[in-house]
Design a protein around this motif. Structure first.
Motif, PDB file in Angstrom:
ATOM      1  N   ALA A  66      -2.529   4.401  11.741  1.00 55.55           N
ATOM      2  CA  ALA A  66      -1.624   3.001  11.488  1.00 55.55           C
ATOM      3  C   ALA A  66      -1.334   2.718   9.777  1.00 55.55           C
ATOM      4  CB  ALA A  66      -2.148   1.944  12.078  1.00 55.55           C
ATOM      5  N   GLU A  75      -0.932  -7.138  10.276  1.00 50.86           N
ATOM      6  CA  GLU A  75      -0.451  -6.137  11.118  1.00 50.86           C
ATOM      7  C   GLU A  75      -1.157  -5.213  11.647  1.00 50.86           C
ATOM      8  OE1 GLU A  75       3.986  -5.658   8.781  1.00 50.86           O
ATOM      9  OE2 GLU A  75       2.294  -5.188   7.577  1.00 50.86           O
ATOM     10  N   THR A  78      -2.599  -6.784  14.731  1.00 53.42           N
ATOM     11  CA  THR A  78      -1.665  -6.892  16.018  1.00 53.42           C
ATOM     12  C   THR A  78      -1.324  -5.361  16.691  1.00 53.42           C
ATOM     13  OG1 THR A  78      -0.687  -8.905  14.684  1.00 53.42           O
ATOM     14  CG2 THR A  78       0.789  -7.650  16.325  1.00 53.42           C
ATOM     15  N   HIS A  79      -1.153  -4.564  15.596  1.00 53.84           N
ATOM     16  CA  HIS A  79      -0.668  -3.109  16.138  1.00 53.84           C
ATOM     17  C   HIS A  79      -1.937  -2.580  17.202  1.00 53.84           C
ATOM     18  CE1 HIS A  79       0.834   0.758  15.843  1.00 53.84           C
ATOM     19  NE2 HIS A  79      -0.303   1.409  15.436  1.00 53.84           N
TER      20      HIS A  79
END
Length: 127
Positions: A66, A75, A78-79
């Motif tokens: 990621a 982020e 969340t990802h």
């Protein structure tokens, strides 16, 4: 898993999700990251990350994947659908191994800087 079968002792199973692993297991029971990372800290992988991927756990491999482009800690959490504290601990490990780089947020401008206010006023007047 059908309703009449019991899960093996010590294992939590969710029909839709499969086996579940608690975040403290992913971090080896650690709750605090080795380095202080803000939620808006930007993370990106290093060149070393591609060569050492085989020794990483699945969550750390997911972080490496990621973070191939700069991404914030929030982020990433969340990802990966993980708590931010867990992501911070995992990132701290990756940071110590030299597999990721971080960029801390820039401090806000000095709100008492008179020159800054004058420059803003002059810019507004020119509009």
């Amino acid at each position: 898993m059908s309703g009449d079968q019991e899960p093996p002792a010590g294992r939590m199973i969710d029909d839709a999700a499969g086996p579940m692993v608690r975040p403290y297991v992913m971090t080896g029971g650690r709750l605090v990251a080795s380095s202080q990372l803000d939620l808006i800290t930007q993370v990106v992988t290093t060149d070393e990350a591609g060569t050492n991927r085989s020794v990483l756990g699945p969550e750390q491999s997911a972080i490496i994947h990621a973070a191939s482009e700069p991404i914030s800690v929030a982020e990433l959490a969340t990802h990966l659908d993980l708590p931010p504290a867990t992501v911070r601990v995992l990132l701290g490990d990756l940071l110590e191994e030299g597999l990721v780089l971080t960029q801390e947020p820039q401090p806000e401008a000095d709100v008492h800087d008179l020159q800054l206010y004058k420059a803003v006023l002059n810019g507004l007047r020119e509009l």
